[in-house]
Design an enzyme around this catalytic site. Structure first.
Site, PDB file in Angstrom:
ATOM      1  N   ASP A 194      30.321  16.770   3.483  1.00  0.00           N
ATOM      2  CA  ASP A 194      29.084  17.392   3.979  1.00  0.00           C
ATOM      3  C   ASP A 194      28.929  17.313   5.499  1.00  0.00           C
ATOM      4  OD1 ASP A 194      28.865  14.638   3.788  1.00  0.00           O
ATOM      5  OD2 ASP A 194      26.770  14.653   3.191  1.00  0.00           O
ATOM      6  N   GLU A 227      33.017   0.600   6.177  1.00  0.00           N
ATOM      7  CA  GLU A 227      33.762   0.831   7.428  1.00  0.00           C
ATOM      8  C   GLU A 227      34.202  -0.500   8.025  1.00  0.00           C
ATOM      9  OE1 GLU A 227      30.662   1.878   6.841  1.00  0.00           O
ATOM     10  OE2 GLU A 227      30.512   4.051   7.134  1.00  0.00           O
TER      11      GLU A 227
HETATM   12  C1  UGA Z   1      26.931   7.733   4.726  1.00  0.00           C
HETATM   13  C2  UGA Z   1      28.220   7.600   5.536  1.00  0.00           C
HETATM   14  O1  UGA Z   1      28.310   8.602   6.521  1.00  0.00           O
HETATM   15  C3  UGA Z   1      29.404   7.706   4.597  1.00  0.00           C
HETATM   16  O2  UGA Z   1      30.593   7.661   5.336  1.00  0.00           O
HETATM   17  C4  UGA Z   1      29.308   6.601   3.577  1.00  0.00           C
HETATM   18  O3  UGA Z   1      30.350   6.725   2.656  1.00  0.00           O
HETATM   19  C5  UGA Z   1      27.995   6.724   2.839  1.00  0.00           C
HETATM   20  O4  UGA Z   1      26.889   6.726   3.738  1.00  0.00           O
HETATM   21  C6  UGA Z   1      27.800   5.548   1.894  1.00  0.00           C
HETATM   22  O5  UGA Z   1      26.709   5.342   1.435  1.00  0.00           O
HETATM   23  O6  UGA Z   1      28.733   4.827   1.629  1.00  0.00           O
HETATM   24  P1  UGA Z   1      25.869   9.735   3.342  1.00  0.00           P
HETATM   25  O7  UGA Z   1      25.693  11.083   3.928  1.00  0.00           O
HETATM   26  O8  UGA Z   1      24.665   8.854   3.265  1.00  0.00           O
HETATM   27  O9  UGA Z   1      27.010   9.011   4.159  1.00  0.00           O
HETATM   28  O10 UGA Z   1      26.542   9.779   1.899  1.00  0.00           O
HETATM   29  P2  UGA Z   1      27.110  11.014   1.086  1.00  0.00           P
HETATM   30  O11 UGA Z   1      27.520  12.120   1.999  1.00  0.00           O
HETATM   31  O12 UGA Z   1      26.167  11.310   0.007  1.00  0.00           O
HETATM   32  O13 UGA Z   1      28.406  10.377   0.430  1.00  0.00           O
HETATM   33  C7  UGA Z   1      29.556  10.017   1.186  1.00  0.00           C
HETATM   34  C8  UGA Z   1      30.797  10.704   0.586  1.00  0.00           C
HETATM   35  O14 UGA Z   1      30.996  10.213  -0.740  1.00  0.00           O
HETATM   36  C9  UGA Z   1      30.663  12.217   0.486  1.00  0.00           C
HETATM   37  O15 UGA Z   1      31.883  12.836   0.841  1.00  0.00           O
HETATM   38  C10 UGA Z   1      30.318  12.457  -0.977  1.00  0.00           C
HETATM   39  O16 UGA Z   1      30.799  13.694  -1.466  1.00  0.00           O
HETATM   40  C11 UGA Z   1      30.980  11.272  -1.677  1.00  0.00           C
HETATM   41  N1  UGA Z   1      30.242  10.801  -2.880  1.00  0.00           N
HETATM   42  C12 UGA Z   1      28.894  10.600  -2.846  1.00  0.00           C
HETATM   43  C13 UGA Z   1      30.934  10.554  -4.045  1.00  0.00           C
HETATM   44  O17 UGA Z   1      32.155  10.744  -4.111  1.00  0.00           O
HETATM   45  N2  UGA Z   1      30.239  10.119  -5.160  1.00  0.00           N
HETATM   46  C14 UGA Z   1      28.898   9.916  -5.150  1.00  0.00           C
HETATM   47  O18 UGA Z   1      28.334   9.545  -6.192  1.00  0.00           O
HETATM   48  C15 UGA Z   1      28.205  10.169  -3.963  1.00  0.00           C
HETATM   49 MN    MN Z   2      26.935  12.680   3.897  1.00  0.00          MN
END
Ligand code: UGA
Ligand code: MN
Length: 243
Positions: free
Chosen positions: A105, A188
């Protein structure tokens, strides 16, 4: 070197548009291998077909989050995915490459790719739209990283965002215990600790970390309204069929 662009992704209504948008950025980048790790059991043949049509060299991994973590709030998002990608890279003993964790995203400037491709060990650069400060990134003095700006320090040695660094695979290969724990907020930091990072090893990128080349964007979709339309359509109650 090849850029190994690791993208965690998971099934939800935004998944296809997010991957489409990201693919249309990556299509401009030469010598890139896209590791798409999907948080789902088994192979998603629809998504595989979509990835194939983009024409980007890719590997599609199924990397579901272990079920015990799904109940935890906050859940460790994207960790099973990145661990699967790390395992894929390690199994192949790939060394001529640079690893980058690129969520599905975020928004990536094409300038980012030439910057990270030069990574000798670990490079770092700021990320826009992070939490309260609106930015997270290294503070650079005389060409060296001396500190970090981040609105959530939490005692982390490396208070950086997942999108704010890249790692050379030959460098990473020296650390057989490379890992990313299921520890929300500390992924990280613990990953960077596991590859023996030191302040003097960090290569600041993007004009000494003064340029923002990646943004932590988030997509909103009007879920409720569309879900109602879909169910009405399936029930035959909607006039969509007549359009
Ligand atoms: C923030 C950070 O920018 C991420 O690098 C970090 O992994 C994440 O928090 C975290 O909580 O660990 P954020 O935008 O809050 O990112 O989180 P998402 O974009 O919802 O998820 C991070 C990545 O994991 C995305 O590429 C998403 O597609 C993936 N994801 C999310 C999954 O594979 N499974 C899930 O259930 C949720
Ligand atoms: Mn995100």
């Amino acid at each position: 070197p090849i850029i190994y662009f690791v993208t965690p992704t998971y099934p939800r209504r935004e998944q296809i548009p997010e991957l489409t948008r990201l693919a249309h950025t990556l299509l401009h980048v030469p010598r890139l291998h896209w590791l798409v790790a999907n948080d789902q059991e088994g192979c998603n043949t629809f998504m595989d077909g979509m990835l194939k049509r983009f024409g980007i060299p890719y590997t599609h991994l199924a990397s579901p989050m272990p079920s015990n973590f799904r109940k935890v709030k906050p859940a460790p998002r994207g960790v099973a995915n990145r661990r699967a990608a790390l395992q894929w890279l390690r199994q192949r003993n790939l060394t001529d490459g640079v690893l980058y964790f690129g969520d599905d995203d975020n928004t990536y400037d094409l300038g980012l790719f030439s910057e990270i491709r030069q990574t000798q060990r670990v490079s770092m650069f700021p990320v826009g739209f992070i939490a309260d400060y609106g930015v997270s990134g290294p503070v650079v003095r005389k060409g060296k990283v001396v500190a970090f700006l981040d609105s959530w320090l939490a005692g982390r040695r490396w208070p950086v965002d997942m999108a704010g660094f890249a790692v050379n695979l030959e460098y990473m290969a020296q650390f057989p215990n490379v890992n990313m724990p299921y520890k929300p907020g500390f992924e990280e930091d613990r990953f960077l600790r596991s590859i023996g990072l030191r302040l003097d090893l960090i290569e600041p990128r993007g004009k000494n970390c003064s340029q923002i080349l990646v943004w932590h964007t988030q997509t909103k979709s009007k879920k409720a309204a569309v879900v109602r339309l879909e169910s009405e359509y399936l029930d035959g109650r909607s006039n969509l069929g007549a359009l």
